[in-house]
Design a protein around this motif. Sequence first.
Motif, PDB file in Angstrom:
ATOM      1  N   ASP A 188      28.273 -24.429 -40.078  1.00 46.97           N
ATOM      2  CA  ASP A 188      26.945 -25.772 -40.560  1.00 46.97           C
ATOM      3  C   ASP A 188      26.561 -26.311 -42.631  1.00 46.97           C
ATOM      4  OD1 ASP A 188      26.121 -24.346 -37.964  1.00 46.97           O
ATOM      5  OD2 ASP A 188      24.182 -23.837 -38.940  1.00 46.97           O
ATOM      6  N   ARG A 222      27.488 -29.801 -43.173  1.00 46.86           N
ATOM      7  CA  ARG A 222      26.722 -30.815 -43.781  1.00 46.86           C
ATOM      8  C   ARG A 222      27.347 -31.164 -44.699  1.00 46.86           C
ATOM      9  NH1 ARG A 222      22.904 -33.706 -42.546  1.00 46.86           N
ATOM     10  NH2 ARG A 222      24.017 -34.934 -43.178  1.00 46.86           N
ATOM     11  N   LEU A 241      29.403 -33.921 -44.017  1.00 42.83           N
ATOM     12  CA  LEU A 241      28.719 -35.372 -43.430  1.00 42.83           C
ATOM     13  C   LEU A 241      27.970 -35.772 -44.575  1.00 42.83           C
ATOM     14  CD1 LEU A 241      27.199 -33.767 -40.007  1.00 42.83           C
ATOM     15  CD2 LEU A 241      29.071 -35.462 -40.534  1.00 42.83           C
ATOM     16  N   ASP A 242      27.821 -35.371 -45.518  1.00 43.59           N
ATOM     17  CA  ASP A 242      27.230 -36.408 -47.293  1.00 43.59           C
ATOM     18  C   ASP A 242      28.108 -37.105 -47.143  1.00 43.59           C
ATOM     19  OD1 ASP A 242      24.176 -35.120 -46.078  1.00 43.59           O
ATOM     20  OD2 ASP A 242      24.944 -33.146 -47.318  1.00 43.59           O
ATOM     21  N   ALA A 265      28.914 -39.460 -45.902  1.00 34.51           N
ATOM     22  CA  ALA A 265      27.882 -40.533 -45.771  1.00 34.51           C
ATOM     23  C   ALA A 265      28.434 -42.016 -47.195  1.00 34.51           C
ATOM     24  CB  ALA A 265      26.842 -39.663 -46.004  1.00 34.51           C
ATOM     25  N   VAL A 275      28.616 -41.331 -39.349  1.00 35.34           N
ATOM     26  CA  VAL A 275      27.554 -39.923 -40.289  1.00 35.34           C
ATOM     27  C   VAL A 275      25.955 -40.340 -39.396  1.00 35.34           C
ATOM     28  CG1 VAL A 275      26.074 -38.856 -41.965  1.00 35.34           C
ATOM     29  CG2 VAL A 275      29.213 -39.436 -41.998  1.00 35.34           C
ATOM     30  N   THR A 276      25.609 -41.881 -39.677  1.00 33.93           N
ATOM     31  CA  THR A 276      24.491 -42.232 -39.407  1.00 33.93           C
ATOM     32  C   THR A 276      24.031 -41.570 -37.915  1.00 33.93           C
ATOM     33  OG1 THR A 276      23.586 -43.660 -41.128  1.00 33.93           O
ATOM     34  CG2 THR A 276      22.481 -43.622 -38.603  1.00 33.93           C
ATOM     35  N   GLU A 297      24.153 -37.767 -37.763  1.00 33.13           N
ATOM     36  CA  GLU A 297      22.466 -37.607 -37.200  1.00 33.13           C
ATOM     37  C   GLU A 297      21.652 -37.714 -36.394  1.00 33.13           C
ATOM     38  OE1 GLU A 297      22.443 -38.550 -41.449  1.00 33.13           O
ATOM     39  OE2 GLU A 297      23.570 -37.079 -42.116  1.00 33.13           O
ATOM     40  N   GLN A 298      21.763 -38.639 -35.723  1.00 37.08           N
ATOM     41  CA  GLN A 298      20.699 -39.473 -34.723  1.00 37.08           C
ATOM     42  C   GLN A 298      21.220 -38.442 -33.180  1.00 37.08           C
ATOM     43  OE1 GLN A 298      22.327 -43.382 -34.475  1.00 37.08           O
ATOM     44  NE2 GLN A 298      20.000 -44.180 -35.762  1.00 37.08           N
ATOM     45  N   ASP A 354      22.176 -35.421 -33.437  1.00 37.83           N
ATOM     46  CA  ASP A 354      21.788 -34.196 -33.754  1.00 37.83           C
ATOM     47  C   ASP A 354      19.915 -34.196 -33.701  1.00 37.83           C
ATOM     48  OD1 ASP A 354      22.116 -31.475 -34.523  1.00 37.83           O
ATOM     49  OD2 ASP A 354      21.070 -32.192 -36.539  1.00 37.83           O
ATOM     50  N   ARG A 355      19.113 -35.063 -34.291  1.00 37.93           N
ATOM     51  CA  ARG A 355      17.244 -35.031 -33.791  1.00 37.93           C
ATOM     52  C   ARG A 355      17.661 -35.001 -32.559  1.00 37.93           C
ATOM     53  NH1 ARG A 355      18.517 -37.489 -38.587  1.00 37.93           N
ATOM     54  NH2 ARG A 355      18.943 -39.665 -37.951  1.00 37.93           N
TER      55      ARG A 355
END
Length: 150
Positions: A115, A119, A122-123, A126, A135-136, A139-140, A142-143
Amino acid sequence: MTPLPQGWCALSLLHQRIETRIERALQAGHGLSVREYSLLALLSRQHHGPGGHLRMQQVADALVLSQSATTRLVGRLEDRGLLNRYLCDTDRRGIYTDVTGAGLTLLNAARPTNDSALRSALDDAAQDPRLAPLVTTVEQLDRAAAATGS
């Protein structure tokens, strides 16, 4: 290059960067490859489901591997005591695999490493204008999964 191939190239690049970062972290911290980690994670999700195992063909399909590559992967983890293979009681042609207690322990130890590497990758991605929209999107997704509990 048209937008579709550009998008595909960006997606491929993002995948490669993430997988490379995770591979290094898992190898260094736990002696696992990304594929080995993925297999343990896949089987752990089945562990609490009906039967707690998967047929070898299901494993191959889920990990997008050939049957022979799956057999080698399972064999490596079985040799380390992380998986079991056995014949189906009702269909002697069916071979199942299941994660062992040692496999679950290793997976649980490796999960934070995976994990964290994800992260971090991805950072970093980005910051690249070609990869930032992807990446956005990740993350969407994942949310959205967290919101629905999946």
